[in-house]
Design a protein around this motif. Structure first.
Motif, PDB file in Angstrom:
ATOM      1  N   UNK A   1       0.831  -1.209   0.000  1.00 49.02           N
ATOM      2  CA  UNK A   1       0.000   0.000   0.000  1.00 49.02           C
ATOM      3  C   UNK A   1       0.868   1.264   0.000  1.00 49.02           C
ATOM      4  N   UNK A   2       1.907   1.260   0.825  1.00 53.59           N
ATOM      5  CA  UNK A   2       2.823   2.399   0.863  1.00 53.59           C
ATOM      6  C   UNK A   2       3.495   2.609  -0.496  1.00 53.59           C
ATOM      7  N   UNK A   3       3.891   1.482  -1.106  1.00 52.26           N
ATOM      8  CA  UNK A   3       4.557   1.546  -2.396  1.00 52.26           C
ATOM      9  C   UNK A   3       3.654   2.164  -3.458  1.00 52.26           C
ATOM     10  N   UNK A   4       2.412   1.723  -3.488  1.00 48.59           N
ATOM     11  CA  UNK A   4       1.463   2.227  -4.491  1.00 48.59           C
ATOM     12  C   UNK A   4       1.035   3.664  -4.180  1.00 48.59           C
ATOM     13  N   UNK A   5       0.744   3.921  -2.916  1.00 47.14           N
ATOM     14  CA  UNK A   5       0.207   5.238  -2.546  1.00 47.14           C
ATOM     15  C   UNK A   5       1.216   6.368  -2.650  1.00 47.14           C
ATOM     16  N   UNK A   6       2.497   6.065  -2.359  1.00 43.20           N
ATOM     17  CA  UNK A   6       3.513   7.121  -2.328  1.00 43.20           C
ATOM     18  C   UNK A   6       4.586   6.936  -3.404  1.00 43.20           C
ATOM     19  N   UNK A   7       4.321   6.014  -4.346  1.00 38.15           N
ATOM     20  CA  UNK A   7       5.265   5.753  -5.452  1.00 38.15           C
ATOM     21  C   UNK A   7       6.653   5.401  -4.937  1.00 38.15           C
ATOM     22  N   UNK A   8       6.681   4.516  -3.925  1.00 38.78           N
ATOM     23  CA  UNK A   8       7.943   4.069  -3.346  1.00 38.78           C
ATOM     24  C   UNK A   8       8.343   2.723  -3.944  1.00 38.78           C
TER      25      UNK A   8
END
Length: 269
Positions: free
Chosen positions: A236-243
């Motif tokens: 979720x962090x990867x998708x939401x914040x482009x990480x």
């Protein structure tokens, strides 16, 4: 946002494959951490990177080419440490540095740092294929069956190999199983996590669970739950914040470790 995420095929593959790989890494990681072999994941990830670099340079299927090589490396590491010829940390450092150097040399002599090799080094959410998902399903089924039907034997060899041998447990066989399955888990997980971060899937969940639980069963179950939860949060962090996916998952594991440490400290008060 979750509904939007799940509309993409690569996210679906990453979610299924990543959860299963994380689950396998957590289950195997409990025994490895308790036996002080936790850094074997780091060593095998570098072996996998070297093998993947060679496969890309020669035009072979990366995962199929890497799995047998990493299994052989895991078996050799196990034999070196079992025979007392070399300390486990020294053997892992030797294999790790050598494999990483070979991978870098192969890259420099071929086409340079390609997108494929870069994703193996640092991880990519786009890298999980349907074949990887199928292999993850097969691997997770085998690992879960091993733990369900051989739980007491794994418990015994984790804490006292000498006593286990005396009672008739085939210690070498179960150590080989753990090494082989760890090797396959590392190869499958390196696409998403990258060679630099894959060992976190093995180490973090077990350490987090040990902050609160003291029984082997409690640590094993909690570790599996933490691994799945951390992966979902990291995705979720990867998708939401482009990480980068690997970095997001490690940060999620770190956050859970801190929370579990606080809970463990409060229980002692």
């Amino acid at each position: 946002m979750i509904q939007e995420m799940m509309s993409y095929g690569f996210i679906q593959r990453a979610l299924i494959g990543g959860i299963l790989v994380s689950l396998c890494a957590a289950l195997l990681g409990v025994s490895l951490v308790l036996k002080r072999y936790s850094m074997i994941g780091d060593g095998l990830s570098h072996v996998s990177f070297g093998a993947l670099a060679i496969a890309v340079a020669l035009g072979f299927a990366p995962v199929r080419f890497s799995i047998p090589i990493v299994i052989i490396a895991a078996f050799c590491l196990l034999r070196l440490t079992e025979k007392g010829k070399m300390r486990s940390d020294a053997a892992i450092a030797l294999v790790s540095a050598s494999s990483l150097a070979i991978g870098v040399i192969v890259i420099s002599l071929s086409t340079g740092m390609t997108t494929d090799v870069d994703s193996y080094l640092f991880g990519s959410i786009l890298a999980m294929s349907k074949e990887d998902v199928i292999m993850s399903v097969v691997l997770s089924c085998i690992v879960i069956i091993l733990f369900v039907f051989s739980y007491h034997k794994i418990f015994a060899i984790t804490f006292d190999e000498s006593f286990s041998k005396a009672t008739g447990v085939r210690v070498g066989l179960y150590n080989t199983f753990i090494s082989v399955f760890t090797a396959v888990t590392v190869v499958l997980g390196i696409k998403m996590m990258g060679a630099m971060l894959i060992s976190s899937l093995i180490i973090f969940p077990a350490l987090s669970a040990m902050r609160v639980f003291r029984s082997f069963f409690g640590v094993t179950v909690c570790s599996a739950v933490i691994a799945v939860l951390a992966f979902c949060i990291g995705l979720l962090l990867s998708y939401g914040f482009s990480l980068p996916a690997g970095a997001g998952i490690v940060v999620a594991n770190l956050g859970i470790f801190i929370c579990m440490s606080v809970v463990g400290w409060m229980k002692k008060q």
